[in-house]
Design a protein around this motif. Sequence first.
Motif, PDB file in Angstrom:
ATOM      1  N   HIS A  87       4.317   6.339  -5.319  1.00 15.92           N
ATOM      2  CA  HIS A  87       4.213   7.795  -4.687  1.00 15.92           C
ATOM      3  C   HIS A  87       3.092   8.758  -4.962  1.00 15.92           C
ATOM      4  CE1 HIS A  87       5.821  11.187  -2.879  1.00 15.92           C
ATOM      5  NE2 HIS A  87       5.630  12.245  -3.887  1.00 15.92           N
ATOM      6  N   GLU A  89       0.070   7.552  -5.108  1.00 15.39           N
ATOM      7  CA  GLU A  89      -1.116   7.148  -4.206  1.00 15.39           C
ATOM      8  C   GLU A  89      -1.016   7.720  -3.024  1.00 15.39           C
ATOM      9  OE1 GLU A  89      -2.169   2.741  -4.484  1.00 15.39           O
ATOM     10  OE2 GLU A  89       0.234   2.605  -4.914  1.00 15.39           O
ATOM     11  N   PHE A  90       0.145   8.255  -2.533  1.00 19.02           N
ATOM     12  CA  PHE A  90       0.458   8.986  -1.393  1.00 19.02           C
ATOM     13  C   PHE A  90       0.006  10.454  -1.741  1.00 19.02           C
ATOM     14  CE2 PHE A  90       3.286   5.497  -0.619  1.00 19.02           C
ATOM     15  CZ  PHE A  90       3.070   5.158   0.791  1.00 19.02           C
ATOM     16  N   ILE A 114      -3.841  10.932  -1.553  1.00 18.59           N
ATOM     17  CA  ILE A 114      -4.200  11.106  -0.145  1.00 18.59           C
ATOM     18  C   ILE A 114      -4.358  12.428   0.156  1.00 18.59           C
ATOM     19  CG2 ILE A 114      -4.104  10.522   2.348  1.00 18.59           C
ATOM     20  CD1 ILE A 114      -5.034   7.989   1.048  1.00 18.59           C
ATOM     21  N   LEU A 136      -7.293   6.228   2.871  1.00 16.96           N
ATOM     22  CA  LEU A 136      -6.790   6.043   4.082  1.00 16.96           C
ATOM     23  C   LEU A 136      -6.968   4.108   4.307  1.00 16.96           C
ATOM     24  CD1 LEU A 136      -7.067   8.637   6.634  1.00 16.96           C
ATOM     25  CD2 LEU A 136      -5.088   7.956   5.432  1.00 16.96           C
ATOM     26  N   MET A 169      -5.255   2.216   1.513  1.00 16.69           N
ATOM     27  CA  MET A 169      -3.704   2.271   1.764  1.00 16.69           C
ATOM     28  C   MET A 169      -3.261   1.239   3.270  1.00 16.69           C
ATOM     29  SD  MET A 169      -2.330   4.213  -0.617  1.00 16.69           S
ATOM     30  CE  MET A 169      -0.694   5.199   0.146  1.00 16.69           C
ATOM     31  N   GLY A 218       6.551   3.441   5.328  1.00 14.00           N
ATOM     32  CA  GLY A 218       5.213   3.775   4.374  1.00 14.00           C
ATOM     33  C   GLY A 218       4.179   4.398   5.390  1.00 14.00           C
ATOM     34  N   ILE A 219       4.098   4.109   6.740  1.00 10.69           N
ATOM     35  CA  ILE A 219       3.125   4.939   7.797  1.00 10.69           C
ATOM     36  C   ILE A 219       3.599   6.202   7.931  1.00 10.69           C
ATOM     37  CG2 ILE A 219       2.258   5.074  10.181  1.00 10.69           C
ATOM     38  CD1 ILE A 219       1.200   2.577   8.317  1.00 10.69           C
ATOM     39  N   LEU A 277       2.782   7.990   4.649  1.00 10.30           N
ATOM     40  CA  LEU A 277       1.303   8.215   4.688  1.00 10.30           C
ATOM     41  C   LEU A 277       0.693   9.176   5.542  1.00 10.30           C
ATOM     42  CD1 LEU A 277      -1.422   7.480   3.630  1.00 10.30           C
ATOM     43  CD2 LEU A 277      -1.314   5.594   5.357  1.00 10.30           C
ATOM     44  N   HIS A 293       1.501  12.947   4.234  1.00  8.69           N
ATOM     45  CA  HIS A 293       0.434  13.208   3.376  1.00  8.69           C
ATOM     46  C   HIS A 293      -0.703  13.774   3.790  1.00  8.69           C
ATOM     47  CE1 HIS A 293       2.924  13.219  -0.677  1.00  8.69           C
ATOM     48  NE2 HIS A 293       3.699  12.252   0.237  1.00  8.69           N
ATOM     49  N   ALA A 294      -1.093  12.703   4.436  1.00  8.17           N
ATOM     50  CA  ALA A 294      -2.747  12.720   5.286  1.00  8.17           C
ATOM     51  C   ALA A 294      -2.695  13.883   6.025  1.00  8.17           C
ATOM     52  CB  ALA A 294      -2.952  11.409   5.878  1.00  8.17           C
TER      53      ALA A 294
END
Length: 236
Positions: free
Chosen positions: A3, A5-6, A9, A22, A25, A148-149, A152, A155-156
């Motif tokens: 988590h 790692e997200f 980002i 990005l 990941m 996961g996408i 991501l 957070h992104a």
Amino acid sequence: MRHQEFVEIGTSPTLQAFESGLVRMAEKMDFGLVQAALVLEQPGAEPIFLTLGNTPAKFLAACKDVDNSKRDPVLKRLRQLSVPFIYDQQLYADEGAGDLWEEQAMYGYHTGVSVGLHLPKERHFLLGVDRSSPLPEDDSKLTEIMAGIQLLAVHAQDAAQRLMGRTPTQSENVNLTAREKEILRLTMTGLTSTAISERLNVSLPTVQFHLKNIRTKFNTDSKHQAVLRALSLGII
């Protein structure tokens, strides 16, 4: 993936760190290509797309046709959906846009997952990951990828609004000289700074000076980000 790692980002300190994160990941999810876009709606005008990722610059240059964009089934779904969806050749064929898939496949865009988040202030965050091989048929693995996408993207979008939102939103706010545009176009073709200096018959420090000015004008950390930003704004 952890988590944390997200979270990293979303808290990226610079555009370069955000873009690198990005790409990293996406690679962990077995996708070789990733593109993120912050879309700014403009009343009475076409929306502005601010993009980053490892999208081939030649692909961006080749897919600027507005009519084709309106036919693209992925872009249609991004406007309507807020959850990740899968695209492949079959989707394009079913919607009479098989020719678009053929064009994109030359650059590695065979199969992918895309998601659009619709934000306040007429903004949208789009995220897409692509690869040449089919997605796994195992339902549990596919569910893991989709989750996961989605995570991501959530957070992104924080980093995108904070970092990409600082980029000028009107092409006329970025005034490039004729020489700067020429250097950007040559950079887009893949030429190094040394090769550009030889092509234009100018010194390497001169090319580097222009590239530094270009990065400053676009508020980017690399010349490749500047190329993508110039393309998205229609400057080159």
